[in-house]
Design a protein around this motif. Structure first.
Motif, PDB file in Angstrom:
ATOM      1  N   THR A  26      -9.905   7.457  -4.713  1.00  0.00           N
ATOM      2  CA  THR A  26      -9.100   8.664  -4.935  1.00  0.00           C
ATOM      3  C   THR A  26      -7.641   8.309  -4.681  1.00  0.00           C
ATOM      4  O   THR A  26      -7.311   7.167  -4.354  1.00  0.00           O
ATOM      5  CB  THR A  26      -9.529   9.812  -4.002  1.00  0.00           C
ATOM      6  OG1 THR A  26      -9.203   9.470  -2.652  1.00  0.00           O
ATOM      7  CG2 THR A  26     -11.024  10.091  -4.114  1.00  0.00           C
ATOM      8  N   LYS A  27      -6.793   9.294  -4.791  1.00  0.00           N
ATOM      9  CA  LYS A  27      -5.379   9.062  -4.562  1.00  0.00           C
ATOM     10  C   LYS A  27      -5.108   8.664  -3.120  1.00  0.00           C
ATOM     11  O   LYS A  27      -4.154   7.938  -2.823  1.00  0.00           O
ATOM     12  CB  LYS A  27      -4.600  10.323  -4.922  1.00  0.00           C
ATOM     13  CG  LYS A  27      -3.091  10.135  -4.964  1.00  0.00           C
ATOM     14  CD  LYS A  27      -2.395  11.389  -5.447  1.00  0.00           C
ATOM     15  CE  LYS A  27      -0.893  11.186  -5.526  1.00  0.00           C
ATOM     16  NZ  LYS A  27      -0.220  12.414  -6.006  1.00  0.00           N
TER      17      LYS A  27
ATOM     18  N   ARG B 175      -8.950   2.334   3.674  1.00  0.00           N
ATOM     19  CA  ARG B 175      -7.630   2.898   3.969  1.00  0.00           C
ATOM     20  C   ARG B 175      -7.598   4.343   3.475  1.00  0.00           C
ATOM     21  O   ARG B 175      -7.875   4.609   2.302  1.00  0.00           O
ATOM     22  CB  ARG B 175      -6.522   2.084   3.288  1.00  0.00           C
ATOM     23  CG  ARG B 175      -5.111   2.610   3.552  1.00  0.00           C
ATOM     24  CD  ARG B 175      -4.088   1.774   2.806  1.00  0.00           C
ATOM     25  NE  ARG B 175      -2.730   2.262   2.991  1.00  0.00           N
ATOM     26  CZ  ARG B 175      -1.904   1.871   3.962  1.00  0.00           C
ATOM     27  NH1 ARG B 175      -2.323   0.964   4.827  1.00  0.00           N
ATOM     28  NH2 ARG B 175      -0.692   2.356   4.057  1.00  0.00           N
ATOM     29  N   TYR B 176      -7.261   5.249   4.385  1.00  0.00           N
ATOM     30  CA  TYR B 176      -7.250   6.671   4.035  1.00  0.00           C
ATOM     31  C   TYR B 176      -5.918   7.279   4.465  1.00  0.00           C
ATOM     32  O   TYR B 176      -5.530   7.193   5.631  1.00  0.00           O
ATOM     33  CB  TYR B 176      -8.389   7.407   4.723  1.00  0.00           C
ATOM     34  CG  TYR B 176      -8.446   8.886   4.386  1.00  0.00           C
ATOM     35  CD1 TYR B 176      -8.749   9.308   3.098  1.00  0.00           C
ATOM     36  CD2 TYR B 176      -8.192   9.848   5.361  1.00  0.00           C
ATOM     37  CE1 TYR B 176      -8.794  10.657   2.784  1.00  0.00           C
ATOM     38  CE2 TYR B 176      -8.239  11.204   5.055  1.00  0.00           C
ATOM     39  CZ  TYR B 176      -8.540  11.606   3.764  1.00  0.00           C
ATOM     40  OH  TYR B 176      -8.577  12.948   3.455  1.00  0.00           O
TER      41      TYR B 176
END
Length: 678
Positions: free
Chosen positions: A410-411, A449-450
């Motif tokens: 996702t973004k 990575r979020y």
């Protein structure tokens, strides 16, 4: 007024027409002045008041200029200034033959890109060359310079060099050195000749005086002569030379010899170094250290507090570097001596050779693949309990291959998996065990990575690694860790409140639970580390690092660093370190530096330990520096104290350039130096 301007413009136009069409053989001459007259019968132009003449790239300014058009003669007087390329000449009276490009200048002074000079007479013998008489050269622009070189005759080639003969150098009015021939390169930066003087005093060696005379043969070649009085240790002398050709060759050699009275022996050291770029792919590099004994005395060194140099390294290497791979082959000798036993210590070795090869990341099916290989043929030198030295050989080879790929789900969410295999071969583990071993390791990781918000990122990663049995591909389940060398989850938290403040948290958890298997001292939880960096401006930096054990919950350490101001201007720094192992002490480092005025610079650094409960201070580690700008010289004083050892040195040297081209703190261009006491 308008009528006067029209008349003056008409006269100037008439003169320009005559000069350009009749007189100066296609040379373009432009002139302006407050007043201009032309005598038509004699064909003479007279200009006065702020006269400026532009002729063949030269700009001549004077109070008065007379030009005889028939004979092509020029006479200038009164505040004459001649600007030619990067040089400016000042004279009281100038005579030029403009056709032959010859002439004379009287009572001349001038400035170039790197020096000032004065001459009683300059005789122009060609378009860019002058003979000079009774000439003074200096970095100092005063009427009576602090330092200068005087000669009766020489040659000045515009924008290239000044050469004088039978020259004498002076400090003030005192002669200090004689040169049969002295050349100053104007195309380079600074004087060919410079020197340093460093008198001092140490607690164990008494008074000393160190001198360095440097000469710049060309932009590529530099050399220096070292002459030292080393107090109670005797005298020393040496030389060093360096050659540098950009992107092609770097070569240096340093040699030093001393009659050491305390050791009652003559000691010497030689250190050559060489780097050569053969072509776009291949380079070679070498370095060697030759000394007279096992620990060439490094007490002449005053900067790193290391009183004995007991390590030596010599090597030669070949490198091939392309856009796809890198190969390096090196042979190296590394020796560590024990100055008490005069024998090699553990850690000494001879590498013959070491080969390392790596392929730069390549794409395969959207994934990046990496490969590295290394080989070592190493002879190790060890000392046993009785200080007897023996050697044994080890051969090691490793190969590593891995694949990585980024997945942006996702973004805000990104995955990066990695898998790989490492193969290691070695012929022995210890000097007593010469069995051949081959071990395979399988490893992998998954990094997530979020981006939680615009000011916070979370990185959660899993790392695992398995070890095979010796000479087998099967997992080694016989050891205490069951062949699992790594099985952990790592966590990183990044906070960016703005561009000036960054906070980072780091911790992890070991999933192997080795403490349950009886491994004493093992803790599953990794320490929790918090780092804070705050840089609100270029004049303020703050850094804090705190370490905390999570299980059991226990404070470990804290570090604080701060810097206010700028090092080259005015600064204050303070650092503090606290460790749980020394619960009553804090390590402190503080420093301050500033310009007292435009001439004086002050610096002080202190390292101490503080028992904050009883307010006791221990440890003497102080460094004090004082710098004085002496116009065309640098003067520096340094004092160092560590426990009972102390030393003080006074350094005096000549600035490389004229004052306008020298930094405020007196720093010069970096030159390569190999000095045992630098």
């Amino acid at each position: 007024m308008l009528y006067r301007k029209i008349c003056l413009l008409s006269i100037l136009f008439f003169i320009f027409f005559i000069l350009s069409s009749k007189c100066f053989s296609a040379y373009e001459v432009n002139m302006k002045a407050d007043s201009v007259t032309y005598q038509q019968d004699d064909e003479v132009v007279n200009a006065s008041g702020n006269v400026e003449l532009d002729w063949t790239g030269k700009i001549i300014k004077a109070d008065n200029i007379e030009m005889k058009i028939k004979t092509q003669q020029l006479q200038a007087n009164g505040n004459v200034e001649i600007k030619e390329k990067n040089n400016i000449l000042f004279s009281d009276n100038v005579h030029y033959d403009m056709a032959k490009e010859q002439g004379e200048l009287e009572d001349t002074s001038g400035t170039t890109s790197s020096m000032y000079f004065k001459a009683q007479k300059m005789i122009k013998i060609s378009s860019d060359t002058y003979k000079i008489q009774n000439v003074t050269l200096s970095n100092c622009d005063l009427d009576e310079p602090h330092y200068h070189i005087y000669a009766k005759e020489g040659i000045f080639v515009v924008d290239k060099k000044i050469t004088v003969y039978k020259a004498v150098s002076y400090i003030g009015k005192v002669p200090v050195f004689y040169f049969p021939k002295y050349t100053r390169n104007l195309a380079g930066s600074g004087s060919r000749f410079s020197y340093e003087i460093e008198p001092g005093y140490t607690g164990d060696g008494g008074a000393s005086a160190k001198g360095k005379l440097k000469y710049k043969f060309s932009e590529q070649l530099n050399a220096a002569l070292l002459l030292d009085y080393l107090g109670t240790r005797g005298v020393g002398a040496g030389t060093e030379a360096s050659y540098y050709k950009k992107n092609k060759v770097k070569a240096t050699i340093y040699a030093y010899i001393t009659k050491d009275q305390k050791q009652n022996s003559q000691r010497w050291m030689i250190k050559p170094s060489y780097w050569h770029k053969i072509n776009d792919l291949w380079t070679i590099q070498s370095h060697a250290e030759f000394v007279s004994d096992s620990y060439f005395n490094n007490r002449y060194s005053t900067k790193d507090w290391n009183r004995v140099l007991n390590k030596r390294k010599s090597y030669i290497s070949v490198t091939r570097q392309s856009s796809k791979s890198n190969l390096r082959i090196i042979s190296e000798l590394y020796q560590i001596y024990n100055p008490i036993t005069d024998k090699l210590q553990s850690g000494s070795y001879l590498m013959l050779p070491q080969i390392s090869f790596s392929l730069y990341p390549l794409k395969m099916l959207g994934a990046m693949q990496n490969f590295t290989f290394s080989f070592e043929n190493k002879t190790n030198y060890e000392a046993d309990a009785s200080n007897k030295t023996y050697d044994y050989k080890t051969i090691t080879a490793t190969a590593d291959y891995n694949l990585t790929k980024d997945y942006r789900l996702t973004k805000k969410l990104t995955f990066k998996p990695k898998i790989g295999m490492n193969e290691t071969f070695y012929n022995r583990i210890t000097s007593a065990n010469n069995d051949k071993y081959s071990t395979t390791r399988y490893y992998g990781s998954l990094n997530t990575r979020y981006r939680l918000t615009w000011w916070m990122d979370w990185n959660v990663s899993y790392e695992g690694q398995l070890r095979s049995q010796t000479n087998s591909l099967s997992i080694d389940t016989n050891e205490f860790d069951k062949g699992v060398e790594k099985n952990a989850v790592m966590f990183n938290n990044y906070i960016y409140t703005n561009s000036n403040l960054i906070i980072r948290n780091i911790t992890g958890y070991d999933l192997r639970h080795l403490d349950a298997q009886g491994l004493t001292g093992h803790i599953d939880w990794y320490p929790f580390i918090t780092e804070l960096t705050y840089v609100p401006s270029s004049k303020l930096t703050l850094y804090v690092k705190q370490t905390q054990d999570l299980h059991p919950f226990d404070f470990k350490s804290i570090q604080f660093d701060s810097m206010f101001g700028k090092l080259e201007q005015c600064y204050f720094k303070m650092s503090a370190f606290y460790y749980q192992t020394n619960p009553d002490e804090i390590d402190l480092v503080s420093g301050i530096g500033f310009w007292l005025n435009s001439k004086w610079r002050f610096d002080y650094l202190m390292r101490i330990k503080s028992k904050y409960k009883s307010m006791e201070w221990k440890g003497k580690d102080h460094e004090f520096k004082l710098y004085r700008d002496l116009h065309c010289f640098n003067l520096g004083v340094s004092f160092r104290l560590r426990d009972t050892y102390y030393e003080t040195f006074l350094k005096f040297d000549m600035k490389a350039n004229v004052p306008t081209l020298t930094k405020k703190d007196g720093t010069k261009e970096i030159d390569q130096e190999f000095y045992p006491w630098k």
